[in-house]
Write an enzyme that holds these catalytic residues in place. Structure first.
Site, PDB file in Angstrom:
ATOM      1  N   GLN A   1       1.412  -6.519   5.469  1.00 58.48           N
ATOM      2  CA  GLN A   1       1.721  -6.211   4.093  1.00 58.48           C
ATOM      3  C   GLN A   1       3.067  -6.846   3.763  1.00 58.48           C
ATOM      4  OE1 GLN A   1       0.966  -2.103   3.073  1.00 58.48           O
ATOM      5  NE2 GLN A   1      -0.984  -2.055   4.159  1.00 58.48           N
TER       6      GLN A   1
ATOM      7  N   ASN B   1     -12.114  -0.828  -0.949  1.00 57.85           N
ATOM      8  CA  ASN B   1     -11.456  -1.411   0.226  1.00 57.85           C
ATOM      9  C   ASN B   1     -12.254  -1.125   1.489  1.00 57.85           C
ATOM     10  OD1 ASN B   1      -8.957  -2.444   1.729  1.00 57.85           O
ATOM     11  ND2 ASN B   1      -9.233  -0.402   2.634  1.00 57.85           N
ATOM     12  N   GLU B   2     -12.529  -2.170   2.266  1.00 53.61           N
ATOM     13  CA  GLU B   2     -13.161  -2.034   3.590  1.00 53.61           C
ATOM     14  C   GLU B   2     -14.256  -0.978   3.605  1.00 53.61           C
ATOM     15  OE1 GLU B   2     -10.152  -1.657   6.677  1.00 53.61           O
ATOM     16  OE2 GLU B   2      -9.511  -3.738   6.377  1.00 53.61           O
TER      17      GLU B   2
ATOM     18  N   TYR C   1      -6.836  -9.015  11.482  1.00 54.30           N
ATOM     19  CA  TYR C   1      -5.541  -8.879  12.166  1.00 54.30           C
ATOM     20  C   TYR C   1      -5.732  -9.316  13.609  1.00 54.30           C
ATOM     21  CZ  TYR C   1      -4.370  -5.845   8.195  1.00 54.30           C
ATOM     22  OH  TYR C   1      -4.143  -5.352   6.937  1.00 54.30           O
TER      23      TYR C   1
ATOM     24  N   GLU D   1      -6.354  -9.339   3.407  1.00 52.24           N
ATOM     25  CA  GLU D   1      -5.543  -8.685   4.444  1.00 52.24           C
ATOM     26  C   GLU D   1      -5.554  -9.581   5.661  1.00 52.24           C
ATOM     27  OE1 GLU D   1      -5.921  -4.540   5.459  1.00 52.24           O
ATOM     28  OE2 GLU D   1      -6.551  -4.040   3.433  1.00 52.24           O
TER      29      GLU D   1
ATOM     30  N   GLU E   1       0.858  -1.186   0.000  1.00 53.81           N
ATOM     31  CA  GLU E   1       0.000   0.000   0.000  1.00 53.81           C
ATOM     32  C   GLU E   1       0.893   1.235   0.000  1.00 53.81           C
ATOM     33  OE1 GLU E   1      -2.919   0.020   3.127  1.00 53.81           O
ATOM     34  OE2 GLU E   1      -3.691   1.999   2.566  1.00 53.81           O
TER      35      GLU E   1
ATOM     36  N   ASN F   1      -6.718   1.410   2.823  1.00 54.92           N
ATOM     37  CA  ASN F   1      -7.473   2.627   3.099  1.00 54.92           C
ATOM     38  C   ASN F   1      -7.112   3.741   2.125  1.00 54.92           C
ATOM     39  OD1 ASN F   1      -8.607   1.318   5.294  1.00 54.92           O
ATOM     40  ND2 ASN F   1      -7.194   2.194   6.787  1.00 54.92           N
TER      41      ASN F   1
HETATM   42  O1  AHR Z   1      -3.064  -2.957   6.075  1.00 55.93           O
HETATM   43  C1  AHR Z   1      -3.264  -1.790   6.821  1.00 55.93           C
HETATM   44  C2  AHR Z   1      -4.688  -1.283   6.717  1.00 55.93           C
HETATM   45  O2  AHR Z   1      -5.546  -2.174   7.377  1.00 55.93           O
HETATM   46  C3  AHR Z   1      -5.273  -1.179   5.334  1.00 55.93           C
HETATM   47  O3  AHR Z   1      -4.983   0.022   4.720  1.00 55.93           O
HETATM   48  C4  AHR Z   1      -6.731  -1.268   5.589  1.00 55.93           C
HETATM   49  O4  AHR Z   1      -7.443  -1.842   4.512  1.00 55.93           O
HETATM   50  C5  AHR Z   1      -6.857  -2.083   6.860  1.00 55.93           C
HETATM   51  O5  AHR Z   1      -7.681  -1.486   7.784  1.00 55.93           O
END
Ligand code: AHR
Length: 502
Positions: free
Chosen positions: A351, A174-175, A246, A294, A29, A74
């Site tokens: 990432q 995205n999200e 995450y 992700e 990103e 994001n």
């Molecule tokens: O990977 C970091 C961030 O985590 C990304 O930009 C977003 O999509 C997620 O919230």
């Protein structure tokens, strides 16, 4: 203490599915030092003619990353792709609102496509469905994928790219379920724009595959209704639904932390059910697959990030320094993907460089491997073939949030072409090693090649540019006798047992 011994039967006829190699994808990103100071640093002694760091390229190649998501995250939700193409001196500097930095746009779509070729990866491109929509997306894909003879494709050619990039995988935003997302949308708003944008993009290039946003985590209040509504509205043009997750060990409870792939497993099962419910409702023959685009451990850098001043170029954001227990959970998450190889057909470790990443760099200095590099590399390199279903008997434990947590996680991949089998195992036991007997009944002529392990007495051990405290080693004690492989899985360990036909 429980009976600490495990047993497994592995048979080539117990098959889950062929592993789609794209589950070993990753993500770059425009965030922190992922691009600037990460993959790209003109002036660095290792920079190539385009400014890409060759030391980083070599490490990415070691991981054999097949596909890389780009440019966000994001960031994509307020990104103008046009800012990143054409002569570099004409590219605007912008306020990047998602991470509150300055984006110079020195690297954009064409440079990234070049970099992806250098590392041997496909690009998984995301379009902005936050501040933009159908028009920008259809122009963008005309620019990247149409051969020529039209305004946008000829613009690409005038930028020095005669041949189209032919990007096959596209994320529709995205999200979009997250309130933090610029242009955040309700499921209904998102489902409609995903359907119409996907329709227009597939009119430009019908060969592409489209990924719709699902939930930003299994903890979102709108999960799984967001998926259901989106799929209901956009099913015709979709191929994948995305999942993001995450984990962290904020309360320093390793037993509970190491069990978190059970949450991931539950998340995956719920999304599969949701996809299949909509499939049934629509009487459709098409199945939607899962793109877990992700995933990782992310929490170490949270406090440091709060202290970073806004509006600088490439600040050290999201620079988690991973420890040994993080590598174990990452191994278990990869095992979870292999256990769902029939439906999880794409994934992206978030990432790849510097930002919550397996690869770290020093500005103008060295590049080095974090602890999580190793399970990612082992599965990517050895986990290609057919995912088998190991029949595993293992003792279990209870933790704060989970019951019946298997001490041992396992997956196995049979590569018929190379006549190889690789078994991946995590022993989560905090105090005890775990002897395991693996009945290899249908692999009669196979020999043990090696047993690689990642072990450390300190769950908090970290790697640095100077010292690889956590690195793979060989376990020489494992043996294969009369079709039974006997190994001792060290306490809290990641294990890769490789077999090959003799
Ligand atoms: O990977 C970091 C961030 O985590 C990304 O930009 C977003 O999509 C997620 O919230």
């Amino acid at each position: 203490m429980a009976n600490v011994k495990a047993k497994m039967i592995l048979d080539k006829n117990y098959q889950i599915a062929k592993v789609d190699e794209r589950i070993y994808g990753s993500f770059i990103e425009h965030l922190g030092r992922a691009v600037y100071g990460g993959i790209y640093e003109p002036g660095h002694p290792e920079a190539d003619e385009q400014g890409f760091r060759k030391d980083v390229i070599d490490l990415v190649k070691e991981l054999q990353v097949p596909i890389v998501r780009y440019p966000g995250g994001n960031m994509v939700s307020a990104y103008n792709w046009e800012d990143g193409v054409g002569p570099k001196e004409d590219r605007p500097r912008r306020l990047e609102l998602a991470w509150r930095t300055i984006e110079t746009n020195e690297v954009g779509t064409n440079e990234f496509a070049d970099w992806a070729k250098k590392v041997g990866a496909e690009v998984m491109m995301a379009v902005n469905l936050g501040t933009r929509g159908i028009d920008a997306a259809r122009n963008f894909i005309e620019y990247t994928n149409h051969p020529g003879g039209t305004y946008w494709s000829d613009l690409r050619r005038s930028h020095g790219y005669e041949q189209p990039h032919n990007i096959k995988t596209w994320c529709l935003g995205n999200e979009m379920d997250g309130s933090w997302q610029i242009g955040h949308k309700t499921a209904h708003e998102y489902g409609r724009i995903a359907q119409e944008t996907g329709k227009a993009m597939k009119l430009v290039d019908p060969t592409i595959e489209l990924v719709a946003c699902g939930s930003s985590s299994s903890g979102m209040p709108t999960f799984p209704e967001y998926e259901a509504t989106t799929l209901d509205l956009a099913y015709d043009h979709l191929d994948f639904i995305s999942l993001h997750q995450y984990y962290g060990n904020r309360s320093n409870d390793p037993a509970n932390f190491l069990a978190k792939n059970l949450d991931m497993d539950h998340f995956i099962k719920t999304v599969i059910s949701t996809c299949d419910y909509i499939k049934a409702k629509k009487r459709s023959k098409k199945s939607i697959n899962l793109s877990f685009d992700e995933w990782n451990v992310w929490y170490h850098s949270n406090q440091a990030d709060r202290e970073i001043e806004p509006w600088s170029i490439a600040p050290p954001q999201l620079e988690d320094h991973y420890n040994f227990e993080d590598a174990l959970l990452v191994g278990s998450m990869l095992i979870t993907f292999l256990q769902h190889a029939d439906r999880v057909k794409m994934a992206a470790m978030a990432q790849l460089v510097n930002v919550i990443a397996p690869i770290m760099t020093e500005n103008n200095g060295r590049a080095w491997k974090q602890t999580i590099f190793y399970p990612y590399m082992h599965t990517s390199v050895f986990g290609r073939g057919i995912s088998l279903k190991p029949i595993l008997t293992t003792p279990k434990y209870d933790s704060k949030d989970f019951t019946d947590v298997p001490y041992v996680d396992s997956a196995a991949v049979y590569n018929e072409e190379n006549e190889e089998v690789t078994i991946f195992l995590v022993n989560k036991h905090l105090e005890s090693s775990m002897p395991i007997d693996i009945d290899l009944r249908s692999f009669e002529d196979y020999k043990l090649v090696e047993h690689i392990e990642l072990v450390n007495d300190d769950l908090k051990a970290v790697n640095t540019a100077d010292h690889q405290a956590v690195a793979p080693q060989s376990n020489k004690d494992s043996k294969l006798d009369n079709g039974v492989l006997s190994a001792n899985l060290a306490k809290t360990s990641w294990n890769v047992i490789r077999l090959k036909k003799s």
